[in-house]
Enzyme design. Sequence first.
Site, PDB file in Angstrom:
ATOM      1  N   LYS A  34       0.846  -1.202   0.000  1.00  0.00           N
ATOM      2  CA  LYS A  34       0.000   0.000   0.000  1.00  0.00           C
ATOM      3  C   LYS A  34       0.879   1.250   0.000  1.00  0.00           C
ATOM      4  O   LYS A  34       2.080   1.167   0.292  1.00  0.00           O
ATOM      5  CB  LYS A  34      -0.919  -0.018   1.224  1.00  0.00           C
ATOM      6  CG  LYS A  34      -0.176   0.016   2.556  1.00  0.00           C
ATOM      7  CD  LYS A  34      -1.097  -0.314   3.731  1.00  0.00           C
ATOM      8  CE  LYS A  34      -0.349  -0.294   5.043  1.00  0.00           C
ATOM      9  NZ  LYS A  34      -1.134  -0.941   6.129  1.00  0.00           N
ATOM     10  N   TYR A 251      18.417  28.189  10.043  1.00  0.00           N
ATOM     11  CA  TYR A 251      17.189  28.821  10.546  1.00  0.00           C
ATOM     12  C   TYR A 251      17.088  28.672  12.055  1.00  0.00           C
ATOM     13  O   TYR A 251      17.330  27.592  12.612  1.00  0.00           O
ATOM     14  CB  TYR A 251      15.957  28.162   9.927  1.00  0.00           C
ATOM     15  CG  TYR A 251      15.713  28.558   8.491  1.00  0.00           C
ATOM     16  CD1 TYR A 251      15.501  29.897   8.142  1.00  0.00           C
ATOM     17  CD2 TYR A 251      15.656  27.594   7.490  1.00  0.00           C
ATOM     18  CE1 TYR A 251      15.247  30.252   6.827  1.00  0.00           C
ATOM     19  CE2 TYR A 251      15.403  27.936   6.179  1.00  0.00           C
ATOM     20  CZ  TYR A 251      15.207  29.268   5.854  1.00  0.00           C
ATOM     21  OH  TYR A 251      14.948  29.616   4.552  1.00  0.00           O
TER      22      TYR A 251
HETATM   23  C1  LIG Z   1      -0.421  -1.991   6.755  1.00  0.00           C
HETATM   24  C2  LIG Z   1      -1.004  -3.263   7.229  1.00  0.00           C
HETATM   25  C3  LIG Z   1      -0.203  -4.399   7.417  1.00  0.00           C
HETATM   26  C4  LIG Z   1       1.318  -4.348   7.347  1.00  0.00           C
HETATM   27  O1  LIG Z   1       1.794  -3.911   8.584  1.00  0.00           O
HETATM   28  P1  LIG Z   1       3.391  -3.814   8.874  1.00  0.00           P
HETATM   29  O2  LIG Z   1       3.434  -3.317  10.278  1.00  0.00           O
HETATM   30  O3  LIG Z   1       3.935  -2.828   7.912  1.00  0.00           O
HETATM   31  O4  LIG Z   1       3.923  -5.179   8.686  1.00  0.00           O
HETATM   32  C5  LIG Z   1      -0.827  -5.590   7.723  1.00  0.00           C
HETATM   33  N1  LIG Z   1      -2.175  -5.664   7.866  1.00  0.00           N
HETATM   34  C6  LIG Z   1      -2.974  -4.586   7.726  1.00  0.00           C
HETATM   35  C7  LIG Z   1      -4.442  -4.742   7.910  1.00  0.00           C
HETATM   36  C8  LIG Z   1      -2.418  -3.350   7.409  1.00  0.00           C
HETATM   37  O5  LIG Z   1      -3.208  -2.291   7.279  1.00  0.00           O
END
Ligand SMILES: *Cc1c(COP(=O)(O)O)cnc(C)c1O
Length: 358
Positions: A34, A251
Site C-alpha cells: 500500500k 534557521y
Molecule cells: C499496513 C497493514 C499491514 C502491514 O503492517 P506492517 O506493520 O507494515 O507489517 C498488515 N495488515 C494490515 C491490515 C495493514 O493495514
Amino acid sequence: MSRPAIAHIRLDAFRHNYRVAKQSHGGKALAVIKANAYGHGAVHCAKAIEGEADGFAVACLEEALQLREAGLPEPILLLEGFFEAIELPEIVANNLWIVVHAQWQVEVLLATKLAKPLHVWLKMDSGMHRVGLSPNDYVQAYERLKSHKNVAKIVLMTHFANADNLSSNHTLQQIETFKNTTQGLNAELSLANSAAIVGWKQAKFDWTRPGIMLYGADPLMNADTKLKPVMQLTSKIISIRSIKQGESIGYGSIFSAERDTVVGVVACGYADGYPRSAVTGTPMAVDGKMTRLIGRVSMDMLFVDLTDIPNAIIGSQVELWGNQVSANAVATSAGTIAYELFCNVKRAHFQYFDAANI
Ligand SMILES: *Cc1c(COP(=O)(O)O)cnc(C)c1O
C-alpha cells in the site's frame, strides 16, 4: 548535472525480505505494498516478486488498478475494502479481494447485484478498536456472507495494535479473542503483520501480511533479523564552511558550535522527505564515515558535521539512511517511525537496482 538527492531501491533486497517474512511465518504471505509500497514504488516492488508472491495488499481500488494496469495477475487484497457501492463492479471486473471491516459494508455487499462472487477477508476488531466487526457481530456476519451468492471464499482476519511491544500482553489477548470467536468456523486465518512475524510465534496461522519488514526495517527495532535495507537515500555535499566555537548556523540558529566546526551543506531537505523534526546528532554517513546532522533541516538543504572527516569534499556522498544509517535510528531521532520516513520520500530521483537470481 541534476539535483543529487537519490533514492536507490534494491529490488533484490525486497525479494530477499519477502522470502524471510514468508519463511519465518510459514504458510502464505500477502506482500503489503500500500501507499506506493511504503514510498518505494509499488509496481517495481510487485514485479520483483511476480510469480512468487501469494498476493499483494493495498489500501484502495486506485492502488490495485495501478498493479493490474502493469499486468500483474496475482491476487490483490483491498485492505479497507470498498468505500462506496459504486466501486464494486470494478472490483469484480479486476478480480480483487476485499476486506469487509464494518457492518455497513456487509449490508451493501449483500444488497448489490454482482456479476461474480467476491473473495472476502472478514475483519474482526479483536482489541485495536480501529476498524473490524466486533466479536459479538462477527459470527452472524460470517454466516450471512457465507451463504450468499455474492461471496466466494472467506478468510478470517484481525490486526494487532501492539505487536511491536513484546512486554505488552495485548497481542495475546487479541489472539485469544480472535481464536475464541472464530472457533468452529471452517476458514483460513490471517493475523500477523511484520512485528508479529518477528515477535509472536502464537500469531502464525494460514496467511501473514508483512509490510515494513519487506522494506528492511526491523519492526521490533532491536531484533536479530536477516532483513536487508531496500532504500538508500543519498545526496551530496554542495558547500563546505567553517564556523567558530559559539557561532550558529541555519534557521532559528538552534545549533551553536561547541567547538570550531566544519560544516557541510547537503542537497536534501524536508521537501525530499527528510524529517524536519530530526535533531542535532541524528546519524548520517559521509563517504562511508559516520557523523551527525547539525542545526535545523530546511526545505532543500541540511547541515552535516564534517569536523572529524577532513577528507570530505564538495561532491562527497552523504547517506541519509540506508546501509550504514538505519532508517529506524533516523526515525527515532525525529520522533517518528521508519514507515513515515519511507512514505514521505519525494522529489529525490528514484533509481532501481536488481541483482537477478537473488
Ligand atoms: C499496513 C497493514 C499491514 C502491514 O503492517 P506492517 O506493520 O507494515 O507489517 C498488515 N495488515 C494490515 C491490515 C495493514 O493495514
